[in-house]
Design a protein around this motif. Structure first.
Motif, PDB file in Angstrom:
ATOM      1  N   GLY A   1       0.708  -1.153  -0.054  1.00  0.00           N
ATOM      2  CA  GLY A   1       0.014   0.054   0.061  1.00  0.00           C
ATOM      3  C   GLY A   1       0.895   1.177  -0.018  1.00  0.00           C
ATOM      4  N   VAL A   2       1.928   1.377   0.996  1.00  0.00           N
ATOM      5  CA  VAL A   2       2.736   2.525   0.980  1.00  0.00           C
ATOM      6  C   VAL A   2       3.507   2.851  -0.211  1.00  0.00           C
ATOM      7  CG1 VAL A   2       4.702   3.612   1.944  1.00  0.00           C
ATOM      8  CG2 VAL A   2       2.724   2.555   3.450  1.00  0.00           C
ATOM      9  N   THR A   3       4.131   1.678  -0.804  1.00  0.00           N
ATOM     10  CA  THR A   3       4.929   1.867  -2.111  1.00  0.00           C
ATOM     11  C   THR A   3       3.956   2.080  -3.242  1.00  0.00           C
ATOM     12  OG1 THR A   3       4.873  -0.479  -2.279  1.00  0.00           O
ATOM     13  CG2 THR A   3       6.742   0.247  -1.183  1.00  0.00           C
ATOM     14  N   SER A   4       2.959   1.546  -3.375  1.00  0.00           N
ATOM     15  CA  SER A   4       1.849   1.810  -4.377  1.00  0.00           C
ATOM     16  C   SER A   4       1.716   3.305  -4.497  1.00  0.00           C
ATOM     17  CB  SER A   4       0.441   1.159  -4.152  1.00  0.00           C
ATOM     18  OG  SER A   4      -0.400   1.311  -5.291  1.00  0.00           O
ATOM     19  N   TRP A   5       1.212   3.874  -3.231  1.00  0.00           N
ATOM     20  CA  TRP A   5       0.653   5.323  -3.123  1.00  0.00           C
ATOM     21  C   TRP A   5       1.825   6.181  -3.395  1.00  0.00           C
ATOM     22  CZ3 TRP A   5      -3.501   7.159   0.697  1.00  0.00           C
ATOM     23  CH2 TRP A   5      -4.543   6.481   0.431  1.00  0.00           C
ATOM     24  N   LEU A   6       3.067   5.953  -2.932  1.00  0.00           N
ATOM     25  CA  LEU A   6       4.339   6.594  -3.225  1.00  0.00           C
ATOM     26  C   LEU A   6       4.680   6.713  -4.615  1.00  0.00           C
ATOM     27  CD1 LEU A   6       6.262   6.271  -0.126  1.00  0.00           C
ATOM     28  CD2 LEU A   6       5.113   8.208  -0.577  1.00  0.00           C
ATOM     29  N   ALA A   7       4.579   5.454  -5.137  1.00  0.00           N
ATOM     30  CA  ALA A   7       4.873   5.370  -6.632  1.00  0.00           C
ATOM     31  C   ALA A   7       4.000   6.239  -7.602  1.00  0.00           C
ATOM     32  CB  ALA A   7       4.762   4.122  -7.001  1.00  0.00           C
ATOM     33  N   ALA A   8       2.570   6.468  -6.961  1.00  0.00           N
ATOM     34  CA  ALA A   8       1.569   7.268  -7.766  1.00  0.00           C
ATOM     35  C   ALA A   8       2.311   8.651  -7.712  1.00  0.00           C
ATOM     36  CB  ALA A   8       0.251   6.971  -6.956  1.00  0.00           C
ATOM     37  N   LEU A   9       2.739   8.882  -6.681  1.00  0.00           N
ATOM     38  CA  LEU A   9       3.315  10.476  -6.336  1.00  0.00           C
ATOM     39  C   LEU A   9       4.580  10.559  -7.089  1.00  0.00           C
ATOM     40  CD1 LEU A   9       1.762  11.273  -2.880  1.00  0.00           C
ATOM     41  CD2 LEU A   9       0.867  11.589  -5.190  1.00  0.00           C
TER      42      LEU A   9
ATOM     43  N   ALA B   1      -5.114   1.654   1.699  1.00  0.00           N
ATOM     44  CA  ALA B   1      -4.208   1.448   0.675  1.00  0.00           C
ATOM     45  C   ALA B   1      -3.647  -0.053   0.697  1.00  0.00           C
ATOM     46  CB  ALA B   1      -2.905   2.460   0.907  1.00  0.00           C
ATOM     47  N   GLU B   2      -3.384  -0.684   2.009  1.00  0.00           N
ATOM     48  CA  GLU B   2      -3.083  -1.977   2.127  1.00  0.00           C
ATOM     49  C   GLU B   2      -4.050  -2.740   1.703  1.00  0.00           C
ATOM     50  OE1 GLU B   2      -0.097  -2.667   2.465  1.00  0.00           O
ATOM     51  OE2 GLU B   2       0.737  -0.698   3.088  1.00  0.00           O
ATOM     52  N   ARG B   3      -5.361  -2.270   1.966  1.00  0.00           N
ATOM     53  CA  ARG B   3      -6.574  -3.237   1.374  1.00  0.00           C
ATOM     54  C   ARG B   3      -6.678  -3.204  -0.271  1.00  0.00           C
ATOM     55  NH1 ARG B   3      -8.841  -0.961   6.088  1.00  0.00           N
ATOM     56  NH2 ARG B   3     -10.020   0.475   4.586  1.00  0.00           N
ATOM     57  N   GLY B   4      -5.876  -2.354  -0.951  1.00  0.00           N
ATOM     58  CA  GLY B   4      -5.850  -2.373  -2.093  1.00  0.00           C
ATOM     59  C   GLY B   4      -6.639  -0.982  -2.825  1.00  0.00           C
ATOM     60  N   GLU B   5      -6.740  -0.064  -1.820  1.00  0.00           N
ATOM     61  CA  GLU B   5      -7.328   1.170  -2.522  1.00  0.00           C
ATOM     62  C   GLU B   5      -6.310   1.950  -3.176  1.00  0.00           C
ATOM     63  OE1 GLU B   5     -10.264   3.965  -2.785  1.00  0.00           O
ATOM     64  OE2 GLU B   5     -10.462   2.162  -1.557  1.00  0.00           O
ATOM     65  N   LYS B   6      -6.357   2.300  -4.297  1.00  0.00           N
ATOM     66  CA  LYS B   6      -5.588   3.010  -5.463  1.00  0.00           C
ATOM     67  C   LYS B   6      -5.937   4.703  -4.790  1.00  0.00           C
ATOM     68  CE  LYS B   6      -4.459  -0.703  -7.181  1.00  0.00           C
ATOM     69  NZ  LYS B   6      -2.948  -1.279  -6.893  1.00  0.00           N
ATOM     70  N   LEU B   7      -4.625   5.468  -5.211  1.00  0.00           N
ATOM     71  CA  LEU B   7      -4.685   6.813  -5.142  1.00  0.00           C
ATOM     72  C   LEU B   7      -4.565   7.374  -6.646  1.00  0.00           C
ATOM     73  CD1 LEU B   7      -4.199   9.246  -3.384  1.00  0.00           C
ATOM     74  CD2 LEU B   7      -1.717   9.346  -3.501  1.00  0.00           C
ATOM     75  N   GLY B   8      -6.021   7.674  -6.837  1.00  0.00           N
ATOM     76  CA  GLY B   8      -6.152   8.297  -8.349  1.00  0.00           C
ATOM     77  C   GLY B   8      -6.687   9.766  -8.054  1.00  0.00           C
ATOM     78  N   GLY B   9      -6.651  10.174  -9.485  1.00  0.00           N
ATOM     79  CA  GLY B   9      -7.099  11.692  -9.453  1.00  0.00           C
ATOM     80  C   GLY B   9      -8.420  11.456 -10.209  1.00  0.00           C
TER      81      GLY B   9
END
Length: 502
Positions: free
Chosen positions: A352-360, A408-416
């Motif tokens: 979750g952390v890496t996915s959100w930070l990668a999105a940024l 985020a760890e449950r799979g929630e994506k950081l989108g716009g």
């Protein structure tokens, strides 16, 4: 003969139609989504977990019981627990213990047990006694760590439990004391330094000191908490003091404009929820050979910042110095002088952390995180500034982002918002034009339009959840008569997040 009425020209209609068609094509082109950021592998480490929820609840119960206890008995129990802490602390200076030594577990638990008693005693005890105990605990653990392997998971866990844990216990206590007793600064080691100095907020700072702070934005909370060892800090700056004028300035890398030098007064007016002052140990071999080394490092950082434009590095690559993120300002300055900061590198491992930070924009998950610099045994803690309002905001922001990262760890994506992408791309084009003239645009240099929309979504969701949490926290305080501790903030934030898209 009757005149034939003039036929309206079709050219304006055709021109308007073509314009609308062209605009529609441009809009559709601007709607083309960016390539999705790669799925990050992360650092591959084990993220730390306290797993002591029952213990935290017992501390809160003890605090509640102590508030109604006979004052004389409470003070006696406080001093008994205090004496046990100092019994353990008195052993440490003459030892060279491994991080697995049981003494550190005993010291950790006893300091946690001391905190609710200190909070409940209120004005009946000198707060300085508790602060002194905290400072000595940190000092002794840091001195022990000078002999530990910093690349060891065991070392890292011990330092985190002792240093982050003691700060957490201290702050839970500080948030319960009356505002007039809240200390604006908690002093640490008055580490000697030969470099030029200046007095800032009643603390003597030296050229080459490092300021580790926490910003007030949602992204600051994500940087602080998005770590295998979630922390309290999101930004690093390096102090330079002019040897002639004694004027202090800071060198730092801003997301908006890259590396810059500014007076320390400007640094202090920016939103800071807390500031920690760190200084290299005077006994390090490099400083013993050249006591002015920190000033030389700070002077080099100033020269580099003024010589060329250095953009911000969103990828968090601490090895590539063509672009620099905030932590690199300090590490790059000291590197030519033989001092390698962050002896224990930071790791970001959970999906979750890496996915959100990668999105940024992050691409490197073994890096130099601001919070982790405190654990470097080459550095002494000189002082820390806080105030009750910003400290509680810090705790609430942490709780909000922690609950968001659970999603985020449950799979929630950081989108716009995809419908805003054309407008964001136009704003990005305007920003690029401004950047060419050395000015700052609405979207930072090095950040894409789609990433800017993700940042906007993060800020909006964080603000909405923080507003709900504040209402619940105020209700909690009104009903129970004390400020909710962090574990209660997490519980309240989870309640506030129900039916709220994150």
């Amino acid at each position: 003969m009757q005149a034939t009425p003039a036929q309206p020209s079709r050219r304006p209609r055709r021109w308007l139609g073509r314009c609308l068609l062209a605009l529609a094509c441009v809009y559709l082109l601007l709607m083309i989504p960016e390539v999705a950021p790669p799925t990050p592998a992360g650092a591959g480490q084990q993220a730390f977990a306290w797993q002591r929820d029952a213990f935290w609840s017992s501390l809160e119960n003890e605090f509640q019981n102590a508030r109604g206890q006979d004052p004389a008995l409470l003070i006696a129990e406080f001093h008994q627990t205090l004496a046990r802490n100092w019994q353990f602390l008195s052993v440490l200076p003459a030892t060279n213990l491994p991080p697995s030594a049981p003494l550190f577990d005993q010291l950790e638990t006893n300091f946690f047990l001391l905190a609710p008693k200190a909070a409940a005693c209120g004005p009946r005890i000198p707060l300085g006694v508790f602060l002194h105990t905290y400072a000595e605990l940190r000092r002794q653990v840091k001195r022990q760590s000078e002999h530990w392997p910093m690349d060891s998971p065991e070392t890292r866990a011990r330092l985190y439990r002792s240093l982050y844990g003691a700060r957490a216990a201290l702050e839970e206590t500080l948030l319960q004391v009356p505002r007039e007793r809240f200390p604006a600064v908690v002093l640490g080691d008055d580490e000697p330094s030969a470099t030029p100095s200046a007095t800032v907020r009643d603390v003597t700072i030296h050229s080459g000191d490092i300021l580790v702070s926490r910003g007030g934005a949602a992204t600051s909370a994500l940087i602080a908490r998005g770590n295998d060892f979630p922390g309290n800090f999101s930004h690093v700056a390096l102090v330079h003091v002019d040897e002639t004028t004694q004027q202090a300035s800071v060198i730092e890398s801003h997301i908006e404009s890259g590396v810059a030098v500014s007076p320390i007064e400007k640094y202090l007016t920016d939103t800071k929820l807390r500031i920690l002052v760190l200084r290299l140990r005077a006994e390090l071999p490099q400083l013993a050979a050249d006591p002015l080394l920190p000033h030389q490092a700070a002077s080099l950082a100033v020269s580099n910042a003024l010589a060329r434009h250095i953009p911000y590095d969103f990828t968090m690559d601490y090895r590539d110095h063509t672009r620099i993120f905030c932590s690199e300002v300090a590490s790059v300055a000291y590197q030519p002088f033989g001092v390698t900061l962050w002896m224990g590198l930071s790791h970001l491992s959970t999906p979750g952390v890496t996915s959100w930070l990668a999105a940024l924009g992050a691409r490197h998950f073994e890096t130099q995180e601001p919070s982790d610099l405190e654990y470097d045994p080459q550095l002494r803690v000189v002082a820390e500034w806080r105030d009750p309002e910003t400290l509680f905001k810090d705790h609430m922001d942490n709780a909000v982002i922690d609950v968001m990262l659970e999603a985020a760890e449950r799979g929630e994506k950081l989108g716009g918002n995809p419908w805003q992408l054309p407008g964001a791309r136009l704003a990005k084009a305007w920003s690029v034009a401004l950047n060419r003239f050395g000015k700052v645009g609405p979207i930072p240099e090095g950040m894409s339009a789609a990433t800017a929309l993700r940042v906007q979504r993060l800020k909006a969701n964080h603000a909405a959840l923080a507003a709900r949490l504040r209402e619940k926290a105020e209700k909690f305080t009104a009903e129970r008569g004390y400020v909710p501790p962090y574990w209660e903030l997490i519980r309240l934030a989870r309640e506030a997040a129900r039916n709220l898209p994150l």
